[in-house]
Design a protein around this motif. Structure first.
Motif, mmCIF file in Angstrom:
data_model
loop_
_atom_site.group_PDB
_atom_site.id
_atom_site.type_symbol
_atom_site.label_atom_id
_atom_site.label_comp_id
_atom_site.label_asym_id
_atom_site.label_seq_id
_atom_site.Cartn_x
_atom_site.Cartn_y
_atom_site.Cartn_z
ATOM 1 N N ASP A 1 0.755 -0.891 -0.019
ATOM 2 C CA ASP A 1 -0.171 -0.310 -0.119
ATOM 3 C C ASP A 1 0.944 1.524 -0.131
ATOM 4 O O ASP A 1 0.860 2.179 0.404
ATOM 5 C CB ASP A 1 -0.471 -0.196 1.225
ATOM 6 C CG ASP A 1 -2.066 1.094 1.480
ATOM 7 O OD1 ASP A 1 -2.819 0.819 0.260
ATOM 8 O OD2 ASP A 1 -2.424 1.229 2.018
ATOM 9 N N HIS B 1 1.561 3.911 -0.993
ATOM 10 C CA HIS B 1 1.117 5.396 -1.224
ATOM 11 C C HIS B 1 1.970 6.406 -0.572
ATOM 12 O O HIS B 1 2.480 6.706 0.416
ATOM 13 C CB HIS B 1 -0.246 5.678 -0.920
ATOM 14 C CG HIS B 1 -0.556 5.599 -0.261
ATOM 15 N ND1 HIS B 1 -0.802 6.371 0.647
ATOM 16 C CD2 HIS B 1 -1.425 4.510 0.003
ATOM 17 C CE1 HIS B 1 -1.900 5.952 1.735
ATOM 18 N NE2 HIS B 1 -1.810 4.649 1.505
ATOM 19 N N SER C 1 2.292 6.793 2.903
ATOM 20 C CA SER C 1 2.702 5.775 3.894
ATOM 21 C C SER C 1 3.830 5.843 3.860
ATOM 22 O O SER C 1 4.750 5.660 4.007
ATOM 23 C CB SER C 1 2.654 4.259 2.415
ATOM 24 O OG SER C 1 1.130 3.647 2.748
ATOM 25 N N ASP D 1 3.574 1.918 7.369
ATOM 26 C CA ASP D 1 1.692 1.295 7.349
ATOM 27 C C ASP D 1 2.124 -0.160 6.324
ATOM 28 O O ASP D 1 1.011 -0.054 5.846
ATOM 29 C CB ASP D 1 1.155 2.242 6.862
ATOM 30 C CG ASP D 1 0.916 3.112 7.916
ATOM 31 O OD1 ASP D 1 0.806 2.717 8.833
ATOM 32 O OD2 ASP D 1 -0.490 4.014 7.373
ATOM 33 N N GLU E 1 1.279 -2.168 7.009
ATOM 34 C CA GLU E 1 -0.497 -3.593 7.371
ATOM 35 C C GLU E 1 -0.298 -4.562 6.073
ATOM 36 O O GLU E 1 -1.650 -5.610 5.662
ATOM 37 C CB GLU E 1 -1.355 -3.181 7.839
ATOM 38 C CG GLU E 1 -2.224 -2.416 6.815
ATOM 39 C CD GLU E 1 -2.687 -0.810 7.499
ATOM 40 O OE1 GLU E 1 -3.308 -1.419 8.781
ATOM 41 O OE2 GLU E 1 -3.357 0.603 7.761
HETATM 42 MG MG MG Z 1 -1.977 3.085 4.999
#
Ligand code: MG
Ligand code: SR1
Length: 431
Positions: free
Chosen positions: A238, A240, A243, A263, A265
């Motif tokens: 993820d 972006h 992050s 981040d 996750e």
């Molecule tokens: Mg995130």
């Protein structure tokens, strides 16, 4: 790791609950210093999924992230809690290879699904910093270095396949968040679905065009297959601009600005070009959201820097491992009879695949962030609704062109040229 009902010990923490959890960990309490009552707890939740708090004490700070049993921005959307466990596992897997390009993990509580990491209270989210007009000329290079190191060292290019498979296997069970990506990023925008929405009816024609275009659908199908079947390395999943954290005060004058990738996750085994494409797609959206020539210069510079750094660092890591005799099972040097030019060609082939994936996934990221469930705030920079629709329309046209003709657009150079053309056309069209 997937659980659908919160375990009995789970509760969503408020400020006092956070103080109690931290106070029970002597190393964390010492890091903060002073009595728990003196610790300041500030909620800084920004993403769609979790609660995030910064805690400051007389001696220092920490960051606490807790999974909720639902999507943070939509309490009706129930969700298991295991995402912070995947983030903790991702940090443990990549931190030895990327060092301070991410955060140190300080504590994980498996009952409360609480992850404690270093506090980045002198940093801002790159997306917010860019929206405020900041420039971090080194950030794109740092993200390129991060992806190169994290992906190379978790792939069978660097490891015997047994170790690579053992490392990747637990992340293949990150089903909940991978389902979000499959649905929200790679599927919904190409079908009529209630989760899709966009802010202006002016986008109806391009949304319909994207859904109907057979070349787009063919390419999206191929990218879905790449995402789900091409397990090259451990991905962030993820990546972006929300992050990425950058230290404040960073501007052209500050060469030592720090970049941290957070981040993780959504971590999963997948094609390396997915991480590259998400970052590049978000940079490009910022370019279109701003719509001026200055942003075009800076953002295209950053896209080029990201790719050049990624490519150089990834190739160097690979060649060094081969030279040291420590490389993994994929593309082994002895397959090429120690012919260095043939080995280089094989490496170039793999890098070309990653580059083409990057361009495709950048396009799907742009489309889903404008037409799908989770939008980006960058387009709020437009002065009014008409300008916002105009800029989003231009970004969507770029994404459509990238998907419709992958043979001609699947390189960074082609992407940069096409992005420049679309950005300039948008600037010179009257709104
Ligand atoms: Mg995130
Ligand atoms: C329901 S989650 C929506 C989006 O937020 C996350 O940051 C991911 O980008 C996901 O796709």
């Amino acid at each position: 790791m997937t659980r659908h009902a919160p375990p009995p010990a789970y509760r969503t923490l408020d400020a006092d609950g956070i103080r109690a959890v931290l106070a029970a960990q002597p190393a964390l309490a010492a890091r903060l210093g002073g009595p728990p009552g003196a610790w300041r707890v500030r909620e800084v939740s920004d993403g769609n999924l979790n609660n995030v708090f910064l805690i400051g004490g007389p001696a220092g700070g920490v960051c606490v992230k807790q999974s909720l049993p639902h999507v943070r921005v939509d309490p009706d959307w129930k969700m298991p809690l295991d995402r912070t466990a995947f983030e903790a596992a991702y940090l443990r897997a990549v931190r030895p290879h990327v060092g301070d390009l991410t955060t140190d993990i300080l504590h994980f509580d498996p009952d409360l699904f609480v992850l404690v990491v270093e506090s980045l209270d002198r940093h801002v989210v790159l997306r917010h910093g860019l929206m405020q007009g900041g420039d971090w000329p080194d950030a794109a290079r740092a993200v390129g270095a991060f992806v190169a190191r994290a992906c190379f060292h978790t792939s069978p290019l660097a490891l015997p396949f047994e170790r690579a498979f053992d490392l990747l296997e637990p992340f293949a069970r990150n089903h909940t968040l991978t389902r979000i990506t499959v649905d929200l990023v790679l599927t919904d925008p190409y079908r009529v679905h209630p989760r899709n929405h966009w802010l202006s009816p002016e986008l109806d024609p391009i949304a319909a065009e994207i859904r109907a275009d057979p070349a787009v659908r063919r390419r999206v199908g191929a990218l879905q297959a790449r995402f789900l079947t091409c397990r090259q390395a451990l991905l962030h999943g993820d990546l972006h601009t929300g992050s990425v954290m950058v230290s404040t005060g960073g501007n052209q004058a500050e060469t030592q600005a720090e970049t941290r990738i957070i981040d993780g996750e959504f971590a999963l085994p997948g094609p390396i070009g997915f991480d590259c494409g998400l970052f590049v797609g978000n940079l490009l959206m910022h370019l279109f959201a701003r719509g001026d020539a200055d942003a075009e210069t800076r953002i295209l510079r950053d896209v080029a820097r990201f790719w050049t750094t990624f490519r150089t660092d990834f190739t160097t890591l690979w060649r060094d491992a081969i030279a040291a005799g420590t490389a993994g099972d994929a593309v082994p040097a002895d397959l090429f009879g120690h012919d260095p030019s043939l080995l280089r060609q094989a490496q170039d082939d793999l890098l070309r695949d990653i580059e083409s994936d990057m361009v495709g996934f950048a396009a799907t990221e742009i489309i889903r962030r404008i037409l799908g469930y989770a939008h980006v705030p960058d387009f709020d920079l437009a002065p009014d609704r008409a300008h916002r629709a105009h800029r989003q329309n231009a970004a969507l046209r770029l994404a459509r062109d990238l998907l419709a003709d992958p043979d001609r657009t699947g390189t960074t150079d082609a992407l940069l040229a096409l992005a420049r053309r679309h950005a300039q056309a948008a600037r010179h069209t009257k709104v």
